[in-house]
Design a protein around this motif. Sequence first.
Motif, mmCIF file in Angstrom:
data_model
loop_
_atom_site.group_PDB
_atom_site.id
_atom_site.type_symbol
_atom_site.label_atom_id
_atom_site.label_comp_id
_atom_site.label_asym_id
_atom_site.label_seq_id
_atom_site.Cartn_x
_atom_site.Cartn_y
_atom_site.Cartn_z
ATOM 1 N N MET A 249 0.819 -1.038 0.022
ATOM 2 C CA MET A 249 0.048 0.262 0.054
ATOM 3 C C MET A 249 0.914 1.303 -0.138
ATOM 4 N N ALA A 250 1.895 1.308 0.879
ATOM 5 C CA ALA A 250 2.905 2.463 0.677
ATOM 6 C C ALA A 250 3.329 2.808 -0.409
ATOM 7 N N HIS A 251 3.986 1.523 -1.180
ATOM 8 C CA HIS A 251 4.431 1.679 -2.720
ATOM 9 C C HIS A 251 3.487 2.243 -3.635
ATOM 10 N N THR A 252 2.138 1.626 -3.525
ATOM 11 C CA THR A 252 1.233 2.068 -4.541
ATOM 12 C C THR A 252 0.549 3.503 -4.172
ATOM 13 N N ARG A 253 0.769 3.895 -3.022
ATOM 14 C CA ARG A 253 -0.018 5.183 -2.268
ATOM 15 C C ARG A 253 -1.566 4.699 -2.151
ATOM 16 N N SER A 254 -1.953 3.493 -2.059
ATOM 17 C CA SER A 254 -3.208 3.155 -2.031
ATOM 18 C C SER A 254 -4.067 3.389 -0.868
ATOM 19 N N LYS A 255 -5.360 3.798 -0.872
ATOM 20 C CA LYS A 255 -5.944 4.163 0.029
ATOM 21 C C LYS A 255 -7.276 3.230 0.441
ATOM 22 N N GLN A 256 -7.135 1.937 -0.267
ATOM 23 C CA GLN A 256 -7.901 0.816 -0.023
ATOM 24 C C GLN A 256 -7.300 -0.382 0.209
ATOM 25 N N VAL A 257 -7.698 -1.379 0.879
ATOM 26 C CA VAL A 257 -7.338 -2.599 1.023
ATOM 27 C C VAL A 257 -8.329 -3.608 0.861
ATOM 28 N N LEU A 258 -8.415 -4.650 -0.006
ATOM 29 C CA LEU A 258 -9.524 -5.652 -0.088
ATOM 30 C C LEU A 258 -8.931 -6.895 0.092
ATOM 31 N N VAL A 259 -9.660 -7.481 1.009
ATOM 32 C CA VAL A 259 -9.038 -8.883 1.370
ATOM 33 C C VAL A 259 -10.235 -9.950 0.995
ATOM 34 N N VAL A 260 -9.604 -10.938 0.120
ATOM 35 C CA VAL A 260 -10.500 -12.115 -0.635
ATOM 36 C C VAL A 260 -9.996 -13.316 -0.257
ATOM 37 N N GLY A 261 -10.636 -14.533 -0.702
ATOM 38 C CA GLY A 261 -10.199 -15.651 -0.523
ATOM 39 C C GLY A 261 -10.855 -16.370 0.732
ATOM 40 N N GLY A 262 -10.714 -17.555 0.901
ATOM 41 C CA GLY A 262 -11.334 -18.251 1.950
ATOM 42 C C GLY A 262 -10.965 -17.765 3.405
ATOM 43 N N VAL A 263 -9.660 -17.534 3.589
ATOM 44 C CA VAL A 263 -9.110 -17.198 5.041
ATOM 45 C C VAL A 263 -9.401 -15.635 5.207
ATOM 46 N N GLY A 264 -9.938 -14.979 4.172
ATOM 47 C CA GLY A 264 -10.238 -13.474 4.299
ATOM 48 C C GLY A 264 -11.610 -13.421 5.152
ATOM 49 N N CYS A 265 -12.459 -14.388 5.266
ATOM 50 C CA CYS A 265 -13.492 -14.547 6.065
ATOM 51 C C CYS A 265 -13.264 -14.383 7.536
ATOM 52 N N ASN A 266 -11.891 -14.616 8.186
ATOM 53 C CA ASN A 266 -11.522 -14.419 9.546
ATOM 54 C C ASN A 266 -11.576 -13.412 9.981
ATOM 55 N N LEU A 267 -12.438 -13.190 11.113
ATOM 56 C CA LEU A 267 -12.691 -11.683 11.527
ATOM 57 C C LEU A 267 -11.484 -11.140 12.390
ATOM 58 N N ARG A 268 -10.496 -11.917 12.660
ATOM 59 C CA ARG A 268 -9.360 -11.302 13.336
ATOM 60 C C ARG A 268 -8.452 -10.871 12.257
ATOM 61 N N LEU A 269 -8.381 -11.657 11.158
ATOM 62 C CA LEU A 269 -7.510 -11.039 10.215
ATOM 63 C C LEU A 269 -8.112 -9.596 9.733
ATOM 64 N N GLN A 270 -9.547 -9.677 9.441
ATOM 65 C CA GLN A 270 -10.151 -8.384 9.123
ATOM 66 C C GLN A 270 -9.820 -7.199 10.108
ATOM 67 N N GLU A 271 -9.825 -7.591 11.359
ATOM 68 C CA GLU A 271 -9.473 -6.344 12.282
ATOM 69 C C GLU A 271 -8.282 -6.089 12.342
ATOM 70 N N MET A 272 -7.272 -6.784 12.147
ATOM 71 C CA MET A 272 -5.772 -6.483 11.884
ATOM 72 C C MET A 272 -5.257 -5.630 10.831
ATOM 73 N N LEU A 273 -6.246 -5.861 9.806
ATOM 74 C CA LEU A 273 -6.009 -5.215 8.438
ATOM 75 C C LEU A 273 -6.939 -3.786 8.520
ATOM 76 N N ALA A 274 -7.896 -3.935 9.367
ATOM 77 C CA ALA A 274 -8.633 -2.438 9.480
ATOM 78 C C ALA A 274 -7.829 -1.579 10.466
ATOM 79 N N VAL A 275 -7.262 -2.186 11.391
ATOM 80 C CA VAL A 275 -6.283 -1.285 12.209
ATOM 81 C C VAL A 275 -5.130 -0.446 11.231
ATOM 82 N N MET A 276 -4.583 -1.217 10.437
ATOM 83 C CA MET A 276 -3.585 -0.771 9.880
ATOM 84 C C MET A 276 -4.012 -0.059 8.699
#
Length: 335
Positions: A249-276
């Motif tokens: 994200m820093a390299h591309t200067r992106s303002k959005q992160v999209l998580v996909v795939g089966g492990v992307g359902c994990n709420l703890r992973l979503q929580e950590m990504l949301a904080v970041m």
Amino acid sequence: MVISIGLEGSANKIGVGIVRDGEVLSNPRRTYCAPTGHGFLPRHTAQHHRDNILKLVKQAIDEAGVSIPDIDCVSYTKGPGMGAPLVSTAIVARTLAQLWNIPLMPVNHCIAHVEMGRQVTGADNPTVLYVSGGNTQVISYMNQRYMIFGETLDIAVGNALDRFARVLKLSNDPCPGYNIEQLAKQGKKFIELPYCVKGMDVSFSGLLSHIEGTAVKMLAAGDCTKADLCYSLQETVFAMLVEITERAMAHTRSKQVLVVGGVGCNLRLQEMLAVMAQERGASLCSTDDRYCIDNGAMIAHTGNLMFVHNMDTSIEKSGITQRFRTDEVHIAWRD
């Protein structure tokens, strides 16, 4: 108005979806669950798909409220995935395309996850974290290609979680990763594990070998619980994934992160990504198990996009590719 039927069968999920210009009309699926302590073998999974796919085709058409003449194209997963399940699904797709005399769209499984995620969440041009049983990639779009910024050097994160679930004798129903997630919520003791980030890539095999040995010894000695081990494994592997995603994200200067795939359902992973993402002034785009987990609608939706841009293939040239790279696909539908 374009209506596409999509058949997904790259691993232990068999799904059939019908999509009309981005609108999901139906999306039934069934899952092959191996016995506790075992993984799903290709031959057993393929037999499961053969036993269920025609029922799902009928169910999808009935739920969508369409008739066969309404369908404009048949889409199927070309790869990546397990050979026998892919072949079983592709044969049915080719047969339907010939019976109904409509075009055949061979879809890249990874691209389908990304495009379905973009469609459902409304994400414009996100950095994508794609995490599943067979794939782990950080992806960004550029010049009509999805470029891979980083990926696993050995096994996928979902595979690592599944294999550890087998060590702990956790059930495969509804899936090993989900059962690890639920058990991890009860964990209280963090056990330090190898943290294997190598530039933009990650490695899970050494970490898995280490925790497998640790699990047997510490559980036998009463030094920890299964919940502690699940908690420690999740926190470690997800921190690795968040790190490389943030770097992309820093390299591309992106303002959005999209998580996909089966492990992307994990709420703890979503929580950590949301904080970041919040710390970077960005936002997280995520979905639930209807679209994170392998499904036919994501294949139908991507096939719909391909149909509009005349990306069909002949029956003679159709087939499967077990190692079908994300960055091999020309993304004709994006500028």
